[in-house]
Motif scaffolding. Sequence first.
Motif, PDB file in Angstrom:
ATOM      1  N   ALA A  34       0.841  -1.197   0.000  1.00 42.73           N
ATOM      2  CA  ALA A  34       0.000   0.000   0.000  1.00 42.73           C
ATOM      3  C   ALA A  34       0.875   1.246   0.000  1.00 42.73           C
ATOM      4  CB  ALA A  34      -0.943   0.002   1.201  1.00 42.73           C
ATOM      5  N   ILE A  36      -6.231   2.499  -3.151  1.00 49.28           N
ATOM      6  CA  ILE A  36      -5.129   1.749  -2.533  1.00 49.28           C
ATOM      7  C   ILE A  36      -5.623   1.092  -1.246  1.00 49.28           C
ATOM      8  CG2 ILE A  36      -2.857   1.980  -1.440  1.00 49.28           C
ATOM      9  CD1 ILE A  36      -2.177   4.119  -3.539  1.00 49.28           C
ATOM     10  N   GLU A  79      -6.491  -7.518   0.245  1.00 53.57           N
ATOM     11  CA  GLU A  79      -5.334  -8.393   0.467  1.00 53.57           C
ATOM     12  C   GLU A  79      -5.239  -8.880   1.911  1.00 53.57           C
ATOM     13  OE1 GLU A  79      -1.932  -6.220  -0.970  1.00 53.57           O
ATOM     14  OE2 GLU A  79      -2.783  -6.085  -2.986  1.00 53.57           O
ATOM     15  N   TYR A 106      -5.746  -2.847  -0.260  1.00 50.98           N
ATOM     16  CA  TYR A 106      -5.183  -3.314   1.010  1.00 50.98           C
ATOM     17  C   TYR A 106      -6.202  -4.179   1.755  1.00 50.98           C
ATOM     18  CZ  TYR A 106      -3.461  -3.144   5.825  1.00 50.98           C
ATOM     19  OH  TYR A 106      -3.032  -3.484   7.084  1.00 50.98           O
ATOM     20  N   LYS A 140       1.874   6.429  -7.052  1.00 48.46           N
ATOM     21  CA  LYS A 140       0.771   7.318  -7.433  1.00 48.46           C
ATOM     22  C   LYS A 140       1.162   8.777  -7.198  1.00 48.46           C
ATOM     23  CE  LYS A 140      -4.240   7.292  -7.009  1.00 48.46           C
ATOM     24  NZ  LYS A 140      -4.611   8.695  -7.028  1.00 48.46           N
ATOM     25  N   ARG A 159       2.474   1.599  -3.464  1.00 53.23           N
ATOM     26  CA  ARG A 159       1.501   2.118  -4.433  1.00 53.23           C
ATOM     27  C   ARG A 159       1.244   3.599  -4.201  1.00 53.23           C
ATOM     28  NH1 ARG A 159      -2.057  -3.216  -3.668  1.00 53.23           N
ATOM     29  NH2 ARG A 159      -1.386  -4.339  -5.540  1.00 53.23           N
ATOM     30  N   PHE A 160       1.208   3.983  -2.928  1.00 55.18           N
ATOM     31  CA  PHE A 160       0.998   5.384  -2.579  1.00 55.18           C
ATOM     32  C   PHE A 160       2.066   6.264  -3.232  1.00 55.18           C
ATOM     33  CE2 PHE A 160      -0.353   8.852   0.141  1.00 55.18           C
ATOM     34  CZ  PHE A 160       0.791   9.614   0.276  1.00 55.18           C
ATOM     35  N   TRP A 161       3.325   5.856  -3.101  1.00 53.36           N
ATOM     36  CA  TRP A 161       4.407   6.683  -3.633  1.00 53.36           C
ATOM     37  C   TRP A 161       4.461   6.659  -5.157  1.00 53.36           C
ATOM     38  CZ3 TRP A 161       6.118  10.581  -1.129  1.00 53.36           C
ATOM     39  CH2 TRP A 161       6.083  10.556   0.274  1.00 53.36           C
ATOM     40  N   ILE A 213      -3.089   3.888   6.087  1.00 51.79           N
ATOM     41  CA  ILE A 213      -3.073   3.572   4.660  1.00 51.79           C
ATOM     42  C   ILE A 213      -3.912   4.658   3.991  1.00 51.79           C
ATOM     43  CG2 ILE A 213      -3.666   1.880   2.876  1.00 51.79           C
ATOM     44  CD1 ILE A 213      -3.496   0.557   6.354  1.00 51.79           C
ATOM     45  N   CYS A 214      -3.357   5.286   2.964  1.00 49.25           N
ATOM     46  CA  CYS A 214      -4.009   6.432   2.316  1.00 49.25           C
ATOM     47  C   CYS A 214      -4.328   6.157   0.854  1.00 49.25           C
ATOM     48  CB  CYS A 214      -3.120   7.666   2.403  1.00 49.25           C
ATOM     49  SG  CYS A 214      -2.573   8.047   4.065  1.00 49.25           S
ATOM     50  N   GLU A 215      -5.229   6.988   0.304  1.00 51.97           N
ATOM     51  CA  GLU A 215      -5.682   6.888  -1.094  1.00 51.97           C
ATOM     52  C   GLU A 215      -6.728   5.778  -1.217  1.00 51.97           C
ATOM     53  OE1 GLU A 215      -4.462   8.956  -3.943  1.00 51.97           O
ATOM     54  OE2 GLU A 215      -4.050  10.033  -2.095  1.00 51.97           O
TER      55      GLU A 215
END
Lengths: 240, 236
Positions: free
Chosen positions: A104, B74, B81, B78, A111, A107-109, B69-71
């Motif tokens: 996660a 995403i 998963e 998460y 994005k 993926r954040f970075w 956990i952000c976005e």
Amino acid sequence: MATAREPEEDEEEEVKLIKTWSSPYALRAVWALKLKGIPYESIDEDLTHKSDILLHHNPVHKKVPVLLHHGRSICESLVIIEYIEETWSQNPPRLLPQDPLQRAETRFWAKFVDDKALPAIWQAFSKEGKEQEQGLSETAEHLRLLEAELKKKKKRLFFGGEEIGIVDIALGWMVNLVPLFERILGVKILDEEHHPALLKWRQRMSDVDVVKENWPPRDKLVAKWTAIRERCVGKAAANE
Amino acid sequence: MANNNNNGDVKLIGAWPSPFVMRPRIALNIKSVEYEFLQEQFGSKSDLLLKSNPVHKKIPVLLHNDKPICESNIIVEYIDEVWSAGPSILPSDAHDRAVARFWAAYVDEKWFPNVRGAAAASSEEAKNAAVDQLKEGMALLEGAYVEISKGKDFFGGEKIGFIDIAFGSMLAWLRALQVMLGGVKLLDEEKTPGLCKWAAKFSADPAVKDVLPETEKIIEFAKLLVAKIKAAAASS
């Protein structure tokens, strides 16, 4: 680890990449495929005359890169990298971590690079005056965050850890295009005082074989981006 | 507090009107994971939010055992998963997953900006341009729905999946926008018949129905939000 394949599978495995010679997004897909050792056929586009094959396989955006595998298309560079990782997961290097929390964050970075860092640097490159200043200051802010992120883990060679990962691939344009932009714009974007970790990272990236061997031709890139800058600020007409 | 069956401590920082916040809420419901919903006050950002998402300072943020956990998309991945024993949200085939991610990104990068554009437009011309873009987008999404659902109810097939959540979370705003724009049809029985049926099924799904706000409530909230956006534009 040898991957024995049946002859029929080899034909069906055919991988094609629709790209251009200079697209930094397409270069991401090239690196991911080559890092994983996946053979593919390149289909080079001239975006001023888009081919039927591109329009057929990416009707929504009509952009490169497009990956074709078993005749099915995958669009958007970061989506392509995740597809490559999942499909050829047994080929090193691992482009995303296995742990869900780390995935996660990764993926954040990735994005962040596309949503924030790239638009800011594009604004700095394509505008003048106040708008350019804003682009430059936003770029500086984003680089500060990336520098801090890179520094978080000691002995971290890449954003992906000991090996290149998806964030490193996403940031690949920083390696060759930033020095180019600095030269064209006459401004410093990365410097030793503020970005020691990013500069070391950039050097390491340049030394990776797959990266070193697949840069677009430098002279062509200089000419292309110089022309883009001139068009953006309307100087082309004055120079004729 | 009921034992969350070893799911750990799960909190979600968000706000009820936000379509992005609706996404993880729906995902957590699909997985039957209980969570504490920490709602932000309109117009201000809590210390917890600023600490948990220092880069963007935006909702939603999922806090799982205090790790942020952000976005929204995403976060949904998460959730899928971590709680892999529950009904799956992303498809199992790699190509289908790529298609799902593609359309979720499309909703955010191409379609949604026009919602904002249409709602907060300063001129009739700007508003109409945004509406035209939205309608084009709806046509594309209708095509995608027909192709991907393969005759089933949802983009995800027989049950809600990643694209359903990404786009379905927009439905309350979409319906509100239709009213606010004087009856403009984005969901159109003639032009987007598939999406009309899909929207009804999605909204009625047990994981969704308590999350998607009523259109009236969004319209009320939108008035506050548009005023705020216009005030900010005027003072900049």
